[in-house]
Design a protein around this motif. Sequence first.
Motif, PDB file in Angstrom:
ATOM      1  N   ASP A 196      -7.814  15.926  14.366  1.00 52.12           N
ATOM      2  CA  ASP A 196      -7.388  17.004  13.462  1.00 52.12           C
ATOM      3  C   ASP A 196      -8.331  17.177  12.277  1.00 52.12           C
ATOM      4  OD1 ASP A 196      -5.500  18.980  12.377  1.00 52.12           O
ATOM      5  OD2 ASP A 196      -5.174  17.461  10.844  1.00 52.12           O
ATOM      6  N   SER A 207      -1.018  24.696  11.871  1.00 55.13           N
ATOM      7  CA  SER A 207       0.347  24.162  11.935  1.00 55.13           C
ATOM      8  C   SER A 207       1.177  24.723  10.790  1.00 55.13           C
ATOM      9  CB  SER A 207       0.328  22.629  11.887  1.00 55.13           C
ATOM     10  OG  SER A 207      -0.211  22.193  10.665  1.00 55.13           O
ATOM     11  N   ASP A 208       2.460  24.535  10.918  1.00 55.53           N
ATOM     12  CA  ASP A 208       3.395  25.047   9.927  1.00 55.53           C
ATOM     13  C   ASP A 208       4.538  24.034   9.827  1.00 55.53           C
ATOM     14  OD1 ASP A 208       4.506  27.916   8.751  1.00 55.53           O
ATOM     15  OD2 ASP A 208       6.084  26.613   9.511  1.00 55.53           O
ATOM     16  N   PRO A 209       4.975  23.710   8.606  1.00 56.40           N
ATOM     17  CA  PRO A 209       6.011  22.668   8.494  1.00 56.40           C
ATOM     18  C   PRO A 209       7.309  23.019   9.227  1.00 56.40           C
ATOM     19  CG  PRO A 209       5.120  23.244   6.338  1.00 56.40           C
ATOM     20  CD  PRO A 209       4.534  24.206   7.304  1.00 56.40           C
ATOM     21  N   LEU A 237       5.555  26.234  21.287  1.00 52.46           N
ATOM     22  CA  LEU A 237       5.590  26.056  19.828  1.00 52.46           C
ATOM     23  C   LEU A 237       6.192  24.703  19.463  1.00 52.46           C
ATOM     24  CD1 LEU A 237       6.890  29.313  18.124  1.00 52.46           C
ATOM     25  CD2 LEU A 237       4.812  28.086  17.589  1.00 52.46           C
ATOM     26  N   GLY A 238       5.706  24.125  18.407  1.00 52.21           N
ATOM     27  CA  GLY A 238       6.273  22.843  17.967  1.00 52.21           C
ATOM     28  C   GLY A 238       5.290  21.727  18.239  1.00 52.21           C
ATOM     29  N   THR A 239       5.557  20.968  19.292  1.00 54.63           N
ATOM     30  CA  THR A 239       4.648  19.870  19.625  1.00 54.63           C
ATOM     31  C   THR A 239       3.474  20.339  20.474  1.00 54.63           C
ATOM     32  OG1 THR A 239       5.975  19.404  21.558  1.00 54.63           O
ATOM     33  CG2 THR A 239       6.464  18.131  19.599  1.00 54.63           C
ATOM     34  N   ARG A 274      -1.324  11.849  22.311  1.00 52.73           N
ATOM     35  CA  ARG A 274      -0.990  12.410  21.001  1.00 52.73           C
ATOM     36  C   ARG A 274      -1.803  11.740  19.896  1.00 52.73           C
ATOM     37  NH1 ARG A 274       2.342  11.765  16.612  1.00 52.73           N
ATOM     38  NH2 ARG A 274       3.098   9.750  17.321  1.00 52.73           N
ATOM     39  N   GLY A 281       5.905  23.578  13.402  1.00 49.18           N
ATOM     40  CA  GLY A 281       5.020  22.605  14.039  1.00 49.18           C
ATOM     41  C   GLY A 281       3.666  23.219  14.344  1.00 49.18           C
ATOM     42  N   TYR A 282       3.089  22.843  15.471  1.00 46.17           N
ATOM     43  CA  TYR A 282       1.792  23.396  15.855  1.00 46.17           C
ATOM     44  C   TYR A 282       1.987  24.817  16.372  1.00 46.17           C
ATOM     45  CZ  TYR A 282      -0.040  18.735  15.276  1.00 46.17           C
ATOM     46  OH  TYR A 282      -0.403  17.535  14.740  1.00 46.17           O
ATOM     47  N   LEU A 283       1.147  25.715  15.905  1.00 41.60           N
ATOM     48  CA  LEU A 283       1.313  27.126  16.245  1.00 41.60           C
ATOM     49  C   LEU A 283       0.532  27.445  17.522  1.00 41.60           C
ATOM     50  CD1 LEU A 283       0.897  28.519  12.630  1.00 41.60           C
ATOM     51  CD2 LEU A 283       2.992  27.787  13.801  1.00 41.60           C
ATOM     52  N   GLY A 287      10.320  15.133  19.338  1.00 43.29           N
ATOM     53  CA  GLY A 287       8.968  14.600  19.253  1.00 43.29           C
ATOM     54  C   GLY A 287       8.400  14.403  20.651  1.00 43.29           C
ATOM     55  N   VAL A 288       7.089  14.159  20.708  1.00 43.11           N
ATOM     56  CA  VAL A 288       6.419  13.996  22.009  1.00 43.11           C
ATOM     57  C   VAL A 288       7.040  12.853  22.809  1.00 43.11           C
ATOM     58  CG1 VAL A 288       4.235  13.256  23.034  1.00 43.11           C
ATOM     59  CG2 VAL A 288       4.240  15.024  21.295  1.00 43.11           C
ATOM     60  N   ARG A 289       7.274  11.749  22.127  1.00 44.06           N
ATOM     61  CA  ARG A 289       7.812  10.581  22.833  1.00 44.06           C
ATOM     62  C   ARG A 289       9.187  10.886  23.428  1.00 44.06           C
ATOM     63  NH1 ARG A 289       6.735   5.156  22.661  1.00 44.06           N
ATOM     64  NH2 ARG A 289       8.430   3.906  23.468  1.00 44.06           N
ATOM     65  N   ASP A 346      -4.277  13.919  17.692  1.00 46.86           N
ATOM     66  CA  ASP A 346      -4.027  13.971  16.244  1.00 46.86           C
ATOM     67  C   ASP A 346      -5.215  13.430  15.464  1.00 46.86           C
ATOM     68  OD1 ASP A 346      -1.619  15.086  16.665  1.00 46.86           O
ATOM     69  OD2 ASP A 346      -0.395  13.369  16.056  1.00 46.86           O
TER      70      ASP A 346
END
Lengths: 368, 194
Positions: A141, A148-150, A162-164, A134, A153-155, A222-224, A138
């Motif tokens: 980027d 991405s979208d708040p 969707l999200g992470t 990650r 997340g990542y589209l 989150g990823v973790r 990141d």
Amino acid sequence: MARKPVGEANLGLFCTKTQLSLVRNVRGAVFPGRMATRPAKALGIHLGEALRRAAEARGMRAEDVTDDDDLTEIGAIYHGMTAREHRPPGYRLVRLDDAQGEWTVWCELMSANHLTFSVAGTGLDFVAEAERLRAFVDGLDGDLGYASDPTLGYLTAQPMLLGTGFRIRSMVHVGGLAHFGYLRELCNAADAKGAMVELDRTDVTPPGALVIIFNRFSLGFGVREIAERFRAFLVRVSEQETEARWRLFRDEPFVFLDLLTRAKAVLKTALLMSEQEALDLLSDLRLGLTTGAISARKVDPLAPHWFDDATDRVFFRAHGRALRRKHVLPHDVDADPSLRDEALRAEWLRPLANFAFSRELIERADEQ
Amino acid sequence: MKCELCHRNDAETVLYRTGKKGRREELYVCRACAERERAFGQERGVQVAAVETDGLPGGGDAEGNGPGGIAPQELLGRLGELFGALSQRLGEEGDGETRCPGCGMTLADFRAQGMLGCPKCLKAFPKALRALLDETQQCHAYRGDALPGQARAETLRDLRRRLDEAVAREDYREAKRLREAIRELTGEGGGDGA
């Protein structure tokens, strides 16, 4: 003396291969599935160049391996990458190596999404690897510009990502659970814990009792946290699998002995062997080795790579030149008549028959 | 009706079991609880007599395909079907008329492909997408790590606010430091920085 392996400590005994991947798309472009051939190719080339520059600026070496047949097939078999026949227009496969050559990130360009970064291997520390991947992705980027979208997340093109955009796929050996018919329960447990099992049918044991388990949620965590939850689930599966193996050894020693005797006989005498049969035999062998029902001088089940070596031999066709360098061929593959693949596989797996049954297994079987 | 065992999921099937006192019980339970009882109930002295599978939505077909296991190629198709079913339930967006302004995709296209066409699709079908995410991801809002751009934007906003405050109290040394920090973040060579 038979041993009862402990799940968490020996997670590597059950997870044969794991792939962690992060999916990203770039801003201002439609997803590859809706893109015409020419724009897809143009974007693929542009992204490839941008990725190479960005990676090299961070001390990574980038190599385009799209046309390497060996790596393509190994990637498709072991790492869940796009097979050659399913590649969309503009597809590129780029390998990124760190300066020490100890860490490799594979990047697929223009597959289902614009960019799919993944690391794969045996005995990975999910949490540490996920964090490392990650951080690396990141960091790119600024050069690549991810969409991405708040709120979402990542589209990604796939709603499941969707999200992470994070996915862990683990190939897990569940020989004990499959033997007792618990695959359906495994699927239900996975479902309840936010994971899924790739399985055609729950009443039929897949080749080699190997199932692929992957995380289902990528939006709410989150990823973790996803990696930690997934690891916790795999630990639980490994504990159940340990129990099942132990139960096989303890309650059905005669069945177990029969299974292993057949495996030994087939490995020793077979002249032809299909991929599926070879994987099933390896599964029996793993059951025997991890419970201490058999002992083999040259095979250490705790060494993470022994299964790799064995499966290399099963899928030897896919490895081509790489495997020829690693294992000496008994004779030239191309010079053989028809059925040469199966004949060669049988010959290569024959050394694995060199194992002995434990005294405890024989005594238990006698008592039964 | 909620599952009589977990009291959380909807009841999907009927489970008959013989309890500890030998009494036959009929329970309306969810699929997961039914399977768990069948697999592990014996250890607790519970005998499961039968599980009615007819009521299971997707609970195994004639060929014995189970609901939990899933082939990768089926996954996208199932998602598409789910998306379609949800949009029909919502009564909008699934009429085949609504198109994504970014790529021209309709919900029918998505049903066929199982994949979205562009980032704007996510805004074009908000209700259907929300229902789909609630169904598949059990969540419809991102709660993951800070996005790189988002973190940068927040930092920038914070720095600009602090710069305004520093200028207002005429703390020019602090203002200069903040302006340099903003310039570093934005990569601008000069300008007023505010």
